[in-house]
Design a protein around this motif. Structure first.
Motif, PDB file in Angstrom:
ATOM      1  N   ARG A 129       0.761  -1.046  -0.067  1.00  0.00           N
ATOM      2  CA  ARG A 129      -0.110   0.038   0.217  1.00  0.00           C
ATOM      3  C   ARG A 129       0.852   1.229   0.368  1.00  0.00           C
ATOM      4  N   LEU A 130       1.983   0.884   0.129  1.00  0.00           N
ATOM      5  CA  LEU A 130       2.853   1.746   0.249  1.00  0.00           C
ATOM      6  C   LEU A 130       4.547   1.973  -1.173  1.00  0.00           C
ATOM      7  N   GLU A 131       4.726   3.027  -1.588  1.00  0.00           N
ATOM      8  CA  GLU A 131       5.957   2.828  -2.387  1.00  0.00           C
ATOM      9  C   GLU A 131       6.860   3.088  -1.626  1.00  0.00           C
ATOM     10  N   THR A 132       7.902   2.328  -2.378  1.00  0.00           N
ATOM     11  CA  THR A 132       9.120   1.803  -1.514  1.00  0.00           C
ATOM     12  C   THR A 132      10.201   2.121  -1.928  1.00  0.00           C
ATOM     13  N   VAL A 133      10.766   3.693  -1.811  1.00  0.00           N
ATOM     14  CA  VAL A 133      11.481   4.767  -2.494  1.00  0.00           C
ATOM     15  C   VAL A 133      13.310   3.934  -2.397  1.00  0.00           C
ATOM     16  N   SER A 134      13.226   3.204  -1.198  1.00  0.00           N
ATOM     17  CA  SER A 134      14.312   3.058  -1.044  1.00  0.00           C
ATOM     18  C   SER A 134      14.616   1.567   0.063  1.00  0.00           C
ATOM     19  N   GLU A 135      14.426   0.397  -1.028  1.00  0.00           N
ATOM     20  CA  GLU A 135      14.197  -1.031   0.466  1.00  0.00           C
ATOM     21  C   GLU A 135      15.467  -1.378   0.986  1.00  0.00           C
ATOM     22  N   GLU A 136      17.017  -0.783   0.672  1.00  0.00           N
ATOM     23  CA  GLU A 136      17.973  -0.455   1.415  1.00  0.00           C
ATOM     24  C   GLU A 136      17.841   0.230   2.980  1.00  0.00           C
ATOM     25  N   TYR A 257      17.842  14.655  -0.872  1.00  0.00           N
ATOM     26  CA  TYR A 257      18.901  13.329  -1.699  1.00  0.00           C
ATOM     27  C   TYR A 257      19.067  12.738  -0.484  1.00  0.00           C
ATOM     28  N   PHE A 258      19.537  11.786  -0.664  1.00  0.00           N
ATOM     29  CA  PHE A 258      19.412  10.342   0.844  1.00  0.00           C
ATOM     30  C   PHE A 258      21.054   9.652   0.934  1.00  0.00           C
ATOM     31  N   GLY A 259      21.515   9.928   2.329  1.00  0.00           N
ATOM     32  CA  GLY A 259      22.892   9.415   1.689  1.00  0.00           C
ATOM     33  C   GLY A 259      23.289   7.601   2.254  1.00  0.00           C
ATOM     34  N   GLY A 260      23.797   7.451   3.712  1.00  0.00           N
ATOM     35  CA  GLY A 260      23.267   6.375   4.053  1.00  0.00           C
ATOM     36  C   GLY A 260      22.963   6.835   5.854  1.00  0.00           C
ATOM     37  N   PHE A 261      23.181   5.773   7.065  1.00  0.00           N
ATOM     38  CA  PHE A 261      23.054   6.328   8.209  1.00  0.00           C
ATOM     39  C   PHE A 261      23.707   7.341   9.088  1.00  0.00           C
ATOM     40  N   PHE A 262      23.623   7.967   9.362  1.00  0.00           N
ATOM     41  CA  PHE A 262      24.710   9.259  10.349  1.00  0.00           C
ATOM     42  C   PHE A 262      25.955   8.972  10.020  1.00  0.00           C
ATOM     43  N   GLN A 263      25.478   7.598  11.223  1.00  0.00           N
ATOM     44  CA  GLN A 263      27.265   6.795  12.255  1.00  0.00           C
ATOM     45  C   GLN A 263      27.630   5.934  10.611  1.00  0.00           C
ATOM     46  N   ALA A 264      26.987   6.058   9.339  1.00  0.00           N
ATOM     47  CA  ALA A 264      28.070   4.968   8.327  1.00  0.00           C
ATOM     48  C   ALA A 264      29.173   5.478   8.236  1.00  0.00           C
ATOM     49  N   PRO A 265      30.179   4.790   7.187  1.00  0.00           N
ATOM     50  CA  PRO A 265      30.651   5.851   6.231  1.00  0.00           C
ATOM     51  C   PRO A 265      31.184   5.913   4.980  1.00  0.00           C
ATOM     52  N   ALA A 267      29.037   7.939   4.285  1.00  0.00           N
ATOM     53  CA  ALA A 267      27.485   8.351   3.919  1.00  0.00           C
ATOM     54  C   ALA A 267      27.352   8.608   2.811  1.00  0.00           C
ATOM     55  N   LEU A 268      27.782   9.547   1.550  1.00  0.00           N
ATOM     56  CA  LEU A 268      27.025  10.507   0.888  1.00  0.00           C
ATOM     57  C   LEU A 268      28.168  10.293  -0.724  1.00  0.00           C
ATOM     58  N   MET A 269      28.248   8.990  -0.722  1.00  0.00           N
ATOM     59  CA  MET A 269      29.449   8.363  -2.064  1.00  0.00           C
ATOM     60  C   MET A 269      27.990   8.387  -3.183  1.00  0.00           C
ATOM     61  N   GLU A 270      26.921   8.079  -2.612  1.00  0.00           N
ATOM     62  CA  GLU A 270      26.178   7.299  -3.907  1.00  0.00           C
ATOM     63  C   GLU A 270      24.616   7.984  -3.265  1.00  0.00           C
ATOM     64  N   PRO A 271      24.916   9.676  -3.333  1.00  0.00           N
ATOM     65  CA  PRO A 271      22.913  10.155  -2.403  1.00  0.00           C
ATOM     66  C   PRO A 271      22.336   9.496  -3.978  1.00  0.00           C
ATOM     67  N   LEU A 272      20.836   9.175  -3.159  1.00  0.00           N
ATOM     68  CA  LEU A 272      19.618   9.223  -3.974  1.00  0.00           C
ATOM     69  C   LEU A 272      18.790  10.473  -4.324  1.00  0.00           C
ATOM     70  N   GLU A 273      17.775  10.372  -5.100  1.00  0.00           N
ATOM     71  CA  GLU A 273      17.543  11.460  -5.238  1.00  0.00           C
ATOM     72  C   GLU A 273      16.050  11.283  -5.556  1.00  0.00           C
ATOM     73  N   HIS A 284      11.051   8.735   6.387  1.00  0.00           N
ATOM     74  CA  HIS A 284      12.668   7.757   6.456  1.00  0.00           C
ATOM     75  C   HIS A 284      13.123   8.125   7.797  1.00  0.00           C
ATOM     76  N   ARG A 285      13.547   7.644   8.625  1.00  0.00           N
ATOM     77  CA  ARG A 285      14.415   7.463  10.191  1.00  0.00           C
ATOM     78  C   ARG A 285      15.185   8.523   9.855  1.00  0.00           C
ATOM     79  N   GLY A 286      15.428   8.786  11.457  1.00  0.00           N
ATOM     80  CA  GLY A 286      15.674  10.731  11.174  1.00  0.00           C
ATOM     81  C   GLY A 286      17.527  10.879  11.101  1.00  0.00           C
ATOM     82  N   GLY A 287      17.622   9.351  11.588  1.00  0.00           N
ATOM     83  CA  GLY A 287      19.381   9.407  11.504  1.00  0.00           C
ATOM     84  C   GLY A 287      19.818  10.087   9.902  1.00  0.00           C
ATOM     85  N   GLN A 288      18.739   9.348   8.786  1.00  0.00           N
ATOM     86  CA  GLN A 288      19.321   8.799   7.429  1.00  0.00           C
ATOM     87  C   GLN A 288      20.326  10.449   6.931  1.00  0.00           C
ATOM     88  N   LEU A 289      20.821   9.908   6.216  1.00  0.00           N
ATOM     89  CA  LEU A 289      21.579  11.978   6.539  1.00  0.00           C
ATOM     90  C   LEU A 289      21.133  12.273   4.912  1.00  0.00           C
TER      91      LEU A 289
END
Length: 350
Positions: A129-136, A257-265, A267-273, A284-289
């Protein structure tokens, strides 16, 4: 004898006054205690961003000290603004100050939240019932408000913006927008949205992030326009979960645009728009860059709701990544809670 637990009081973490201070001039979020610590921890980075002279450094120091003082006064000043607005402001659309009606919500959102609250509901069923923008990255999208309601809300927000009422701005990164708590829209609009609709939805999507235990929020509208704010630097939210709804108007650019979770190395190598669609909300999760690309033309208004679960954040402050050092504050504050001292049974004392 039994004791009666006192009411919860919402608090902020003491780190609010020194952690994550944003310098627009240098595009950096900084931790700040004093001059020596600032120079020691950020000297090389600041020089690489153009802070090269003694005058540059002293100017930044003054800006940070002023921001610390502003944050210390924030709760009281916000309460004072709300008091003035409550007593003097005349809305253009008083109808939106009544309780949130289902007619304001998109049918897809109502269907998703109704399913989430039904017996036997599970994540797989909800994802249909939702659109999954990014499963990962666990980013989802769903229509939230009807286009007609977005237009009505924008009409009210612009009316308030053009009034002579005092205005608190969302944060140090957004200089244009409205705090819904000060405007008086928390109780009729945002609280029922959180309690009736978002809670069951988030419980299935993010059970590990406190999705089923949301007990406070911070809601604000941000505005981007030529000659005003145009973009938003990369950051993460002071929240367990975030809802970002595009309200309008006509615009180009400004994609999230979204990167990785804030604790991940890296994090913005491949941002998602993710493009904005009026009425639709991104979850999204608050900790998502994340951040917002530069606006091209027009005006973009978005409703942002930071959703907080004290059961999660009371253990670990998402900003300083330590057990929170609690400071009493106004309203929902930053969503931390402390139990008021229990009231002992009088019989136990006699």
């Amino acid at each position: 004898m039994a004791t009666a637990a006192g009411p919860r009081r919402f608090c902020r973490c003491a780190c609010f006054c020194y952690q994550d201070l944003y310098s627009a001039r240098y595009g950096l979020h900084l931790r700040f205690h004093d001059k020596q610590q600032l120079r020691r921890e950020y000297g090389a980075l600041l020089r690489s961003r153009g802070c090269v002279s003694t005058e540059d450094f002293l100017q930044l120091l003054e800006e940070l000290e002023q921001e610390v003082q502003r944050r210390r006064r924030l709760g009281q000043e916000s309460a004072a603004r709300k008091s003035v607005i409550t007593s003097s402001y005349r809305p253009a659309r008083p109808d939106i100050y009544s309780s949130l009606q289902d007619a304001a919500l998109a049918p897809e959102f109502l269907a998703a939240t109704e399913y989430s609250a039904s017996p036997g509901a599970d994540l797989d069923g909800l994802l249909q019932r939702l659109e999954t923008v990014s499963e990962e990255k666990r980013i989802y999208r769903v229509p939230v408000f009807s286009v007609a309601f977005c237009q009505i809300l924008l009409e009210e927000l612009e009316h308030f913006e053009h009034s002579d009422m005092p205005k608190g701005r969302p944060n140090t990164m957004n200089n244009y927008g409205v705090l819904l708590q000060e405007l008086g829209l928390d109780d009729p609009l945002v609280t029922p949205l959180r309690e009736r609709f978002l809670q069951p939805l988030m419980a299935l999507l993010y059970p590990d992030c406190g999705g089923g235990r949301l007990d406070s929020h911070r809601a604000f509208v941000v505005k981007y326009a030529l000659g005003q704010d145009l973009e938003l630097g990369c950051h993460y939210d002071n929240a367990e979960l975030t809802l970002n709804v595009a309200l309008g108007k006509a615009f180009t650019g400004g994609a999230l645009y979204f990167g990785g979770f804030f604790q991940a190395p890296a994090a913005l190598m491949e941002p998602l728009e993710v493009e904005h669609v009026v009425g639709q909300g991104v979850l999204h999760r608050g900790g998502q860059l994340h951040g917002a690309q530069r606006l091209g033309t027009g005006e973009r208004w978005n409703l942002v709701v930071w959703l907080r679960a004290s059961a999660v954040r009371n253990r670990l402050c998402p900003m300083c990544c330590r057990k929170p050092d609690l400071v009493d504050d106004e309203g929902f504050s930053d969503g931390f809670t402390r139990e008021e001292p229990a009231m002992a049974d009088v019989c136990a004392l006699t």
